[in-house]
Design a protein around this motif. Structure first.
Motif, short mmCIF file in Angstrom:
data_model
loop_
_atom_site.label_atom_id
_atom_site.label_comp_id
_atom_site.label_asym_id
_atom_site.label_seq_id
_atom_site.Cartn_x
_atom_site.Cartn_y
_atom_site.Cartn_z
N ALA A 368 0.85 -1.19 0.00
CA ALA A 368 0.00 0.00 0.00
C ALA A 368 0.88 1.24 0.00
O ALA A 368 2.06 1.20 0.40
CB ALA A 368 -0.93 0.00 1.21
N VAL A 369 0.30 2.33 -0.46
CA VAL A 369 1.04 3.60 -0.48
C VAL A 369 1.49 3.95 0.92
O VAL A 369 0.70 3.92 1.88
CB VAL A 369 0.16 4.71 -1.08
CG1 VAL A 369 0.88 6.05 -0.99
CG2 VAL A 369 -0.20 4.40 -2.51
N GLY A 370 2.75 4.28 1.07
CA GLY A 370 3.31 4.64 2.36
C GLY A 370 4.05 3.52 3.05
O GLY A 370 4.76 3.77 4.04
N ASP A 371 3.87 2.29 2.60
CA ASP A 371 4.62 1.19 3.20
C ASP A 371 6.11 1.42 3.03
O ASP A 371 6.58 1.87 1.99
CB ASP A 371 4.24 -0.14 2.55
CG ASP A 371 2.87 -0.63 3.00
OD1 ASP A 371 2.31 0.00 3.91
OD2 ASP A 371 2.38 -1.63 2.43
N ARG A 372 6.86 1.10 4.07
CA ARG A 372 8.31 1.27 4.05
C ARG A 372 8.95 -0.12 4.08
O ARG A 372 8.58 -0.97 4.88
CB ARG A 372 8.77 2.10 5.25
CG ARG A 372 8.15 3.48 5.26
CD ARG A 372 8.46 4.27 6.53
NE ARG A 372 9.88 4.44 6.74
CZ ARG A 372 10.59 3.81 7.67
NH1 ARG A 372 9.98 3.00 8.51
NH2 ARG A 372 11.88 4.02 7.79
N LEU A 373 9.91 -0.31 3.15
CA LEU A 373 10.56 -1.60 3.01
C LEU A 373 12.07 -1.42 3.07
O LEU A 373 12.60 -0.40 2.64
CB LEU A 373 10.19 -2.27 1.68
CG LEU A 373 8.71 -2.51 1.39
CD1 LEU A 373 8.55 -3.07 -0.02
CD2 LEU A 373 8.10 -3.45 2.41
N GLU A 374 12.72 -2.44 3.59
CA GLU A 374 14.17 -2.53 3.53
C GLU A 374 14.53 -3.75 2.69
O GLU A 374 14.18 -4.88 3.03
CB GLU A 374 14.79 -2.64 4.92
CG GLU A 374 16.31 -2.69 4.87
CD GLU A 374 16.95 -2.68 6.25
OE1 GLU A 374 18.17 -2.90 6.34
OE2 GLU A 374 16.22 -2.46 7.24
N VAL A 375 15.21 -3.52 1.58
CA VAL A 375 15.57 -4.59 0.66
C VAL A 375 16.82 -5.29 1.18
O VAL A 375 17.84 -4.64 1.45
CB VAL A 375 15.81 -4.03 -0.76
CG1 VAL A 375 16.04 -5.17 -1.74
CG2 VAL A 375 14.64 -3.17 -1.21
#
Length: 647
Positions: A368-375
Motif C-alpha cells: 500500500a502507499v506509504g509502506d516502508r521496506l528494507e531490501v
C-alpha cells in the motif's frame, strides 16, 4: 629532361638517386575505376606532380620472339643471360660457312634465318636461333649440322649448304644476372639466350611498381609501370614543392603530436550531428583549427535531465566543478531495485503505488502507499505452477524504524514482517534517504554507484552558461572513458571545445602558419549536450550491453478477470470479503535459495491469515453481515469518488 614513358623511367632509374619529382606530361584515364584497381593507381591527370620514393621490380615477362609464348620470371631468378649481337648477313648457308673459315672463327657459332626453313623433319621459324656445330656429309650431300632447341631438348638438323637465307650470324655476350641485364640500357629489347629456359632466344619485359607521394593522398600511391603515361623529371626545379598529406584526427591522436598543430578541415563526416553545441556549425571545409592536445581527465559521465516531458542528454567532463546533491531514486519495478542493490548495503524504499499482487499469488504480500521496506537480498522460489520465480527478500519497516539511524545488518526480529517481491512486479517505489551533502562529480562517482539521481545545487564557475543547474534533477547513467582532443577555432580566439576522434573523425591537412600559444593550462569544455540518437548509441556500448533485460511477468488470466468482475459486481463482491477461506499451503521454496529468515515467512503469513479468519467466524453472524455491508458501501463510495477525480 625529355618526357619518357613511365616504363622507361622505372627501368633506367638509379635507385641511389631517389627521391625524384615527376610531372605527368601525358595523363591516362582507366574506365575500370576513377581511383584504384587492385590497390594500384590507374588515373593520372596531365600536370600532376608526384615524388617517387621507391621503384620495386614485381616480375619479368619472358617472351619467345619466334612463337610468341610467354612465361613469368620472379625477380630472384638465378639463371644467367647472354645477349645475342648481330654481326653480318649472308645470302646462303655456303657463304656463311666460307666466311667463318676465312675469319678463322671457331665453331660452334650462332646464326638465324630471316625466313622460315622447311625440312623433312620440321619447320624452323624465322629468326629462330640455330647453333652451327660442324660441316659434314649427310645422305651424299654436304650439309651443316645444326642444333635447334635448348640443352634439355635438342633437335639435330642437317641443312644443305645450298640453303638460301638470308642468314645472320650471332655472337653471345658475357653471361649476366637478370638484374644486370635489366639495368643495362644498351641491352634493352635485345634478344638474349639463357640455358635455364626452354627457348634459345628470349626478350625480357620487366614490370615495376612505382611508389610515390602525391598531393592530398593519405597513403603512398602505387603505380604500375605498364600504365600508358609519359612523365618528365622536374626534381631540380621543384625543390620548394611541399606535398600535403591528409590527416585524420584519430591519426593525430595516435601519433601524439607535436601540439599545438595548426590544421585546415578537408572533410567532415556525413550524418546527423552528435553534439548540439554552437561550435558544431563551425566545422566545415576550409575552417582552420588548432589542436592543442589531449583533454584531461579522459573520463565522462552520461546524464539525462529529469522533470520534463522531453529529456535532454548531456556528456559531463570529469573536470566539472559544479556541486551536486543526491536525489531519491525512483524504481518503477522490483527489477530496478535489484540493479540498485549493492552487496553489503541495505536499501530502504517507500511505496508510492498500491500493489495487490497477493490476490493472484498468495505467496506474495500486497503493498500500500506509504509502506516502508528494507531490501535485503535477491532469491528464488518455486511458483504455484512449478516455475522458478526470482524475488527480492524485504522487510516491512514500522514507523519508528525510520527515526533510528542505520545500523549493521543483524538477524530479523520475530515481530518484523518479511515481504517477497517478484522482479516483474510493477510497483512504484522511491528511495528513502537522508543525505544532504554536496558532492563533486569525481567524489560522487567514487563513493556511489551509477546510475543515480542528483540535483546540481552550484553551477560550474568555469561554465557561465551551465545548463545543468536549471533542471530539477539529473540521472547520471554511466561513466565512460574516451580520449578527447582540445580544439580551438583559428578565426575565433578563445573559442575552445573538445572533439572525440572516435565519433567525430575530421579529415584535416596541416596548414602553414604559427599556431596560437596558450599561456595557461588547456581549457576544458565541461558540459556538452548530445543528440538523442548519439546518446542512445553510447548507451549501446559494451559497458551497457552487459546489463540483462528485466524478467517477463508470467501470463495470467485470473487477475484480469477478477478485476473486471470486481468493477461490475460492486457491493455483491465486497459482501463476500468476510467469507474468507483458509489459505492453501504455500509451495515449498527451493533449497539453498532463500535465507533461513525468509523460509519462516510462509508459516508466518499462513498463521496470520488463519487467525484473522478464525476471529471473523467467531463474531455474531448478523454483526458480521452488517459490517460487510458497511464496508462494501464505503468501498463503493471511494471507487466513485476516485473515478470522479480521474474524470
Amino acid at each position: 629532361m625529355e618526357p619518357v614513358s613511365l616504363q622507361d623511367f622505372a627501368r633506367l632509374l638509379d635507385p641511389a638517386s631517389l627521391p625524384r619529382v615527376l610531372r605527368v606530361y601525358s595523363g591516362v584515364y582507366s574506365e575500370g575505376s576513377i581511383y584504384e584497381i587492385c590497390g594500384n593507381e590507374c588515373c593520372l591527370s596531365t600536370g600532376d606532380l608526384m615524388k617517387v620514393t621507391q621503384v620495386r621490380l614485381k616480375k619479368v615477362v619472358c617472351k619467345n620472339p619466334g612463337t610468341g609464348q610467354m612465361l613469368e620470371l620472379p625477380p630472384n631468378f638465378q639463371g644467367h643471360f647472354s645477349p645475342l649481337s648481330t654481326l653480318e648477313s649472308h645470302r646462303t648457308l655456303q657463304e656463311l660457312v666460307s666466311a667463318t673459315a676465312r675469319s678463322a672463327t671457331p665453331l660452334p657459332l650462332w646464326f638465324m634465318s630471316a625466313q622460315s626453313i622447311v625440312t623433312k623433319a620440321r619447320v624452323v621459324p624465322k629468326e629462330q636461333p640455330l647453333m652451327l656445330e660442324a660441316v659434314e656429309m649427310h645422305g651424299g650431300t654436304c650439309c651443316a649440322r645444326c642444333i635447334l632447341g635448348s640443352e634439355a631438348q635438342q633437335v639435330i638438323l642437317h641443312l644443305p649448304l645450298a640453303q638460301e637465307g638470308p642468314f645472320w650470324t650471332w655472337e653471345p655476350g658475357a653471361p649476366q644476372t637478370l638484374l644486370q641485364i635489366l639495368q643495362d640500357p644498351a641491352l634493352k629489347d635485345l634478344k638474349l639466350t639463357c640455358s635455364a629456359l626452354p627457348w634459345h632466344s628470349v626478350v625480357l619485359r620487366p614490370e615495376y611498381e612505382v611508389q610515390a607521394i602525391m598531393h592530398m593522398r593519405k597513403t603512398v600511391v602505387r603505380i604500375p609501370s605498364t600504365l600508358e603515361v609519359e612523365v618528365q623529371d622536374v626534381t631540380t626545379s621543384s625543390q620548394h614543392v611541399h606535398f600535403s598529406k591528409p590527416l585524420l584526427l584519430s591519426e593525430a591522436l595516435a601519433r601524439g603530436g607535436p601540439f599545438p598543430l595548426l590544421t585546415e578541415i578537408l572533410e567532415v563526416p556525413q550524418g546527423p550531428p552528435i553534439f548540439l553545441s554552437p561550435w558544431v556549425g563551425s566545422l566545415r571545409k576550409g575552417q582552420r583549427l588548432c589542436i592543442y592536445g589531449l583533454a584531461s581527465p579522459p573520463w565522462r559521465v552520461l546524464a539525462s535531465s529529469k522533470g520534463r516531458k522531453v529529456p535532454r542528454h548531456f556528456m559531463i567532463s570529469g573536470a566539472y566543478q559544479g556541486k551536486l546533491r543526491r536525489r531519491p531514486r525512483e524504481f518503477p519495478t522490483a527489477y530496478d531495485l535489484l540493479g540498485a542493490l549493492q552487496p553489503g548495503q541495505h536499501l530502504r524504499v517507500v511505496v508510492t503505488k498500491d500493489c495487490e499482487e497477493g490476490d493472484e499469488n498468495p505467496e506474495f504480500a500486497s503493498l500500500a502507499v506509504g509502506d516502508r521496506l528494507e531490501v535485503l537480498e535477491p532469491g528464488q522460489i518455486l511458483g504455484t505452477q512449478g516455475q522458478d520465480i526470482d524475488v527480492l527478500t524485504c522487510v516491512r519497516l514500522s514507523e519508528e524504524a525510520g527515526e533510528e539511524k542505520e545500523e549493521e545488518h543483524e538477524e530479523v526480529e520475530e515481530d518484523q514482517e518479511q515481504v517477497l517481491l517478484p522482479l516483474y512486479l510493477p510497483c512504484g517505489l522511491v528511495e528513502e534517504m537522508n543525505d544532504s551533502r554536496r558532492y563533486s562529480l569525481e567524489d560522487l562517482t567514487h563513493q556511489l554507484s551509477l546510475p543515480c539521481e542528483v540535483k546540481v545545487v552550484t553551477k560550474d564557475t568555469g561554465h557561465p552558461a551551465d545548463p545543468l543547474v536549471s533542471f530539477p534533477g539529473l540521472r547520471l547513467e554511466e561513466k565512460i572513458t574516451e580520449p578527447f582532443l582540445v580544439v580551438g577555432l583559428d578565426s575565433q580566439p578563445g573559442a575552445f571545445f573538445e572533439i572525440p576522434p572516435r565519433w567525430l573523425d575530421l579529415t584535416v591537412v596541416e596548414a602553414e602558419g604559427q599556431p596560437a600559444q596558450l599561456t595557461g593550462p588547456l581549457p576544458v569544455a565541461t558540459v556538452e549536450e548530445l543528440s538523442e540518437t548519439f546518446y542512445y548509441s553510447l548507451r549501446k556500448l559494451p559497458a551497457s550491453e552487459s546489463q540483462a533485460p528485466p524478467p517477463r511477468p508470467p501470463k495470467s488470466q485470473g487477475l484480469g478477470e477478477q478485476t473486471r468482475q470486481s468493477c461490475k459486481e460492486g457491493d455483491a463482491k465486497s459482501s463476500q470479503v468476510l467469507g474468507l477461506q483458509q489459505s492453501p499451503l504455500l509451495p515449498k521454496p527451493k533449497g539453498k535459495t532463500l535465507p533461513e529468515a525468509a523460509k519462516n515467512l510462509y508459516n508466518k503469513i499462513s498463521l496470520q491469515k488463519g487467525l484473522r479468519t478464525t476471529k471473523a467466524q467467531m463474531q455474531d453472524p448478523g454483526k458480521s453481515t452488517y459490517t460487510a455491508q458497511e464496508d462494501a458501501k464505503e468501498d463503493s463510495t471511494m471507487e466513485r469518488s476516485s473515478q470522479n477525480k480521474e474524470d
